[in-house]
Design a protein around this motif. Structure first.
Motif, PDB file in Angstrom:
ATOM      1  N   LEU A  66     -79.826 -58.887 -29.465  1.00 18.52           N
ATOM      2  CA  LEU A  66     -79.453 -59.078 -29.987  1.00 18.52           C
ATOM      3  C   LEU A  66     -81.308 -57.418 -30.387  1.00 18.52           C
ATOM      4  N   HIS A  67     -81.322 -56.509 -29.572  1.00 17.20           N
ATOM      5  CA  HIS A  67     -82.637 -54.912 -29.505  1.00 17.20           C
ATOM      6  C   HIS A  67     -82.434 -54.877 -31.312  1.00 17.20           C
ATOM      7  N   GLY A  68     -83.554 -54.732 -32.175  1.00 12.81           N
ATOM      8  CA  GLY A  68     -83.386 -54.670 -33.225  1.00 12.81           C
ATOM      9  C   GLY A  68     -82.124 -54.892 -34.122  1.00 12.81           C
ATOM     10  N   ARG A  69     -81.459 -54.584 -34.523  1.00 18.93           N
ATOM     11  CA  ARG A  69     -80.009 -54.231 -35.103  1.00 18.93           C
ATOM     12  C   ARG A  69     -78.988 -54.371 -34.252  1.00 18.93           C
ATOM     13  N   ARG A  71     -76.705 -54.629 -30.484  1.00 18.53           N
ATOM     14  CA  ARG A  71     -76.112 -55.463 -29.628  1.00 18.53           C
ATOM     15  C   ARG A  71     -76.420 -55.728 -28.819  1.00 18.53           C
ATOM     16  N   VAL A  72     -76.734 -56.277 -27.294  1.00 17.72           N
ATOM     17  CA  VAL A  72     -77.167 -55.585 -26.415  1.00 17.72           C
ATOM     18  C   VAL A  72     -76.631 -57.028 -25.317  1.00 17.72           C
ATOM     19  N   LEU A  73     -75.731 -55.487 -24.124  1.00 14.87           N
ATOM     20  CA  LEU A  73     -74.999 -57.380 -22.956  1.00 14.87           C
ATOM     21  C   LEU A  73     -75.954 -56.905 -22.069  1.00 14.87           C
ATOM     22  N   GLN A  74     -76.320 -58.809 -21.701  1.00 18.00           N
ATOM     23  CA  GLN A  74     -77.281 -58.738 -20.733  1.00 18.00           C
ATOM     24  C   GLN A  74     -76.732 -59.364 -19.247  1.00 18.00           C
ATOM     25  N   ILE A  75     -76.555 -59.248 -18.177  1.00 18.62           N
ATOM     26  CA  ILE A  75     -76.098 -59.555 -17.066  1.00 18.62           C
ATOM     27  C   ILE A  75     -77.393 -59.910 -16.159  1.00 18.62           C
ATOM     28  N   ALA A 134     -76.859 -53.065 -21.548  1.00 19.63           N
ATOM     29  CA  ALA A 134     -76.019 -52.330 -21.754  1.00 19.63           C
ATOM     30  C   ALA A 134     -75.537 -52.464 -23.456  1.00 19.63           C
ATOM     31  N   SER A 135     -76.262 -51.448 -24.626  1.00 19.82           N
ATOM     32  CA  SER A 135     -75.858 -51.328 -25.918  1.00 19.82           C
ATOM     33  C   SER A 135     -74.140 -51.610 -26.208  1.00 19.82           C
ATOM     34  N   MET A 136     -73.110 -52.971 -27.125  1.00 22.00           N
ATOM     35  CA  MET A 136     -72.569 -53.006 -27.255  1.00 22.00           C
ATOM     36  C   MET A 136     -71.967 -51.611 -28.931  1.00 22.00           C
TER      37      MET A 136
END
Length: 202
Positions: A66-69, A71-75, A134-136
């Protein structure tokens, strides 16, 4: 007990192959690479067309951040040097939801030259460190947003990539549909139409 990384790889590879086949109406044939020397998990071609193919490397995560509100995919992962950059080598990046047993939309299909340029995160211990972040969210405007797509679009996106490769030869659509039918035997080779650099006569 959580699944292991090896189990995650087996599950997500099977899910990716299933989506490729279903969303292309059976036209795509994903074949697992026996050796990963070229850093690819799948070689993909159009059924009964062997002149063109795509190589795909899968990278998945079981959790979103979570980045603020948002959702972030981090790999994060490492590759041995040198990196192999080719427009026909793609990275498939996705969140796999253990609770729903499927990928979460959107997924990302990124050509390796773009990925290597923007995901480079450092060099250490004889390996190149890469980070995908990347933002989801549907309204995302980050640099990865252009490569985001719904799972339902994956097959058609790959078919488009295969059909627009330089030097690609394409059969007449009616002929291609006949070839795809079971029980059809050709006594002569159908004539293909080259699509690269083709222009209409005035």
């Amino acid at each position: 007990m959580p699944i292991t990384n090896v189990q995650q790889g087996v599950i997500t590879e099977a899910e990716f192959a299933k989506i490729c086949i279903l969303t292309s109406n059976g036209r795509l044939i994903p074949t697992r690479a026996l050796a990963d020397d070229d850093r690819r998990d799948f070689e993909i071609h159009i059924r009964r067309h062997f002149g063109e193919s795509l190589a795909v490397q899968l990278k998945t995560a079981k959790h979103l951040r979570l980045h603020g509100r948002s959702r972030v995919l981090q790999i994060n992962f490492r590759e041995k040097a040198p990196l192999i950059s080719d427009s026909r080598l793609l990275y498939f990046l996705a969140h796999f939801d253990i609770k729903t047993w499927r990928f979460t939309d959107p997924v990302f299909l990124v050509p390796s030259p773009f990925f290597h340029k923007h995901a480079l995160h450092g060099v250490g211990r004889g390996a190149i460190q890469l980070q995908f972040k990347a933002s989801m969210e549907p309204n995302a405007k980050d640099l990865w947003a252009q490569w985001a797509l719904a799972q339902s679009e994956l097959g058609q996106r790959m078919l488009h990539m295969l059909n627009t490769q330089p030097g690609h030869s394409r059969l007449d659509p009616k002929v291609a549909r006949l070839i795809a039918m079971s029980g059809i035997v050709w006594l002569g080779k159908p004539t293909a139409t080259a699509t690269a650099g083709r222009s209409k006569a005035a």
